[in-house]
Write an enzyme that holds these catalytic residues in place. Sequence first.
Site, mmCIF file in Angstrom:
data_model
loop_
_atom_site.group_PDB
_atom_site.id
_atom_site.type_symbol
_atom_site.label_atom_id
_atom_site.label_comp_id
_atom_site.label_asym_id
_atom_site.label_seq_id
_atom_site.Cartn_x
_atom_site.Cartn_y
_atom_site.Cartn_z
ATOM 1 N N TRP A 100 0.797 -1.139 0.018
ATOM 2 C CA TRP A 100 -0.113 0.027 -0.103
ATOM 3 C C TRP A 100 0.768 1.342 0.143
ATOM 4 O O TRP A 100 0.752 2.401 -0.588
ATOM 5 C CB TRP A 100 -0.924 -0.032 1.122
ATOM 6 C CG TRP A 100 -1.930 -1.390 1.293
ATOM 7 C CD1 TRP A 100 -2.077 -2.108 1.987
ATOM 8 C CD2 TRP A 100 -2.845 -1.467 0.078
ATOM 9 N NE1 TRP A 100 -2.968 -3.238 1.538
ATOM 10 C CE2 TRP A 100 -3.489 -2.737 0.468
ATOM 11 C CE3 TRP A 100 -3.399 -0.848 -1.177
ATOM 12 C CZ2 TRP A 100 -4.313 -3.436 -0.652
ATOM 13 C CZ3 TRP A 100 -4.089 -1.421 -1.993
ATOM 14 C CH2 TRP A 100 -4.737 -2.609 -1.673
ATOM 15 N N ASP A 167 -1.884 6.480 6.486
ATOM 16 C CA ASP A 167 -2.677 5.393 5.827
ATOM 17 C C ASP A 167 -3.079 4.705 6.891
ATOM 18 O O ASP A 167 -2.378 3.734 7.296
ATOM 19 C CB ASP A 167 -2.301 4.847 4.470
ATOM 20 C CG ASP A 167 -3.173 3.785 4.220
ATOM 21 O OD1 ASP A 167 -4.574 3.364 4.754
ATOM 22 O OD2 ASP A 167 -2.907 3.222 3.053
ATOM 23 N N LYS A 191 -11.924 -2.091 6.631
ATOM 24 C CA LYS A 191 -10.819 -2.940 7.311
ATOM 25 C C LYS A 191 -11.319 -3.002 8.739
ATOM 26 O O LYS A 191 -11.275 -3.980 9.499
ATOM 27 C CB LYS A 191 -9.584 -2.378 7.368
ATOM 28 C CG LYS A 191 -9.012 -2.619 5.662
ATOM 29 C CD LYS A 191 -8.580 -3.642 5.119
ATOM 30 C CE LYS A 191 -8.476 -3.835 3.560
ATOM 31 N NZ LYS A 191 -7.734 -2.621 3.121
HETATM 32 C C1 PLP Z 1 -6.972 -2.056 1.897
HETATM 33 C C2 PLP Z 1 -5.936 -1.059 2.107
HETATM 34 C C3 PLP Z 1 -5.763 0.141 1.162
HETATM 35 C C4 PLP Z 1 -6.706 -0.035 -0.111
HETATM 36 O O1 PLP Z 1 -7.986 0.381 0.229
HETATM 37 P P1 PLP Z 1 -9.282 0.579 -0.845
HETATM 38 O O2 PLP Z 1 -10.195 1.076 -0.018
HETATM 39 O O3 PLP Z 1 -9.341 -0.751 -1.561
HETATM 40 O O4 PLP Z 1 -8.718 1.630 -1.962
HETATM 41 C C5 PLP Z 1 -4.589 0.860 1.378
HETATM 42 N N1 PLP Z 1 -4.219 1.032 2.288
HETATM 43 C C6 PLP Z 1 -4.412 -0.092 3.155
HETATM 44 C C7 PLP Z 1 -3.297 0.068 4.632
HETATM 45 C C8 PLP Z 1 -5.165 -0.883 3.142
HETATM 46 O O5 PLP Z 1 -5.127 -2.182 4.107
#
Ligand code: PLP
Length: 354
Positions: A100, A167, A191
Amino acid sequence: MKKHNFSAGPCILPQEVFQEASQAILDFNNSGLSILEISHRSADFVSVMDEAQSLALDLLGLKNKGYKALFLQGGASTQFLMVAYNLLNKKAAYLNTGTWSSKAIKEAKLFGEVVEVASSKDKNFNYIPKSYSIPEDVDYFHCTSNNTIFGTQMKEFPPTSRPLICDMSSDIFSREMDFSKFDLIYAGAQKNMGPAGTTLVVIKEDILGKVSREIPSMMNYKTHLDKESMFNTPAVYAVYVSMLTLRWIKSNGGLAAMEKRNQEKADLLYAEIDRNPLFKGFAAKEDRSAMNATFNLVDESHKETFDKLWKDSGVNGLNGHRSVGGYRASMYNALPLESVQVVVDLMKDLEERI
Ligand SMILES: *Cc1c(COP(=O)(O)O)cnc(C)c1O
C-alpha cells in the site's frame, strides 16, 4: 451458523451492527422508508452523517482541535492521489513498508518529487524500518500505520516538524494513541470501521491551501470540507453502517477497550505461532501487527491437512495474501477472542496429528 471470520477486508463487523443495519433497510427510524430510498439531504440522513463525523473525531480524541472528518468515496486508493494533489508542492517524504505504501508513492510521483526515506522491501516487507531521517524541506511525511498484507504495524511514529500523514486503513479505531500528532489520517472503511464504499479522512484544516496547482472539485479536500461530505451523493448506506460501528466502539469502551481486546487476541495467536513447531511467524517480532497476523507452515506438505481442518471448522478467510503465502489471521475489533481460540486449537490439533 456464523463463521469465525478472519477475512482481511471487507471484514467482520459486530453482529449487533448487522442486525440494526438490516432493520434499517426495511424501515429506517420508523419512517416507513428504507434507508436505501431516502434523500441524502433528508434530515434523517444528515443527522447520520453528522453523528458519524462527530463520533470519528470523538473516538480519536480530536474534537475541538482544528480537525474535521470527511466520509468520501473512492477508497484509500483515491487518497493516495488526493493527498499528493492537495499537499505536494515540490517534494514529499514517504516510508515504504509494503504494497500500500508503494502504491501511495507511485501516485505521489505524478505530482512531484518523492523521497523514499526507508524501505523494508529487501526482506519482503517483514519489518518496519527504524533509523531514517525525514528531510526538513518536504511538504509532508507519509506512512502506513498497519501493513495489512505483511502483518507489520508501526508502534511508534517518527518525530517530524513536517505535516504527518498516515494511511490507517487497517488499524484505525483499534488502539489508543495521541492522534493529534497527525495532520491527515485516512482509512478505507472496510477494514475496521464499516462496509466497503466509504473512506474516512480526518484532516487538520490548516494544512490546506498551500499548493499552487488547480485542483478538480471532487479531488479537492476543500470542496468536501465546505459541503461537509455532501458535495455529491455520499455512500449513504456505507456511512450509516460505519456510524453504527462507531457507536458500537464507543458503547463498548472506546479505543482503550478495543486495544485491550485486540492485544489479548494477538497475544493468544502469536504465543501459539511461537510455541507450535509446525508454524513460524512471518513478520519481525517487534513489529508484529495486532490486526493481521501472518504466519507460515514450516513444512508446506501439511498445507492440505491444515486447510481442510480449518475450513471444516467454520473458519473463513485464513489464507495468506499471495505475496506472503501461508496464513493471515485478521483480528479486527469485532472478531471475538473465541474465534482466535478456535484457530489456536486447530493448530494444536494439527501438531497432534503429525
Ligand atoms: C486495503 C488497504 C488499502 C486500499 O484500500 P481501498 O479502499 O481498497 O482503496 C490501502 N491501504 C491499506 C493499509 C489497506 O489495508
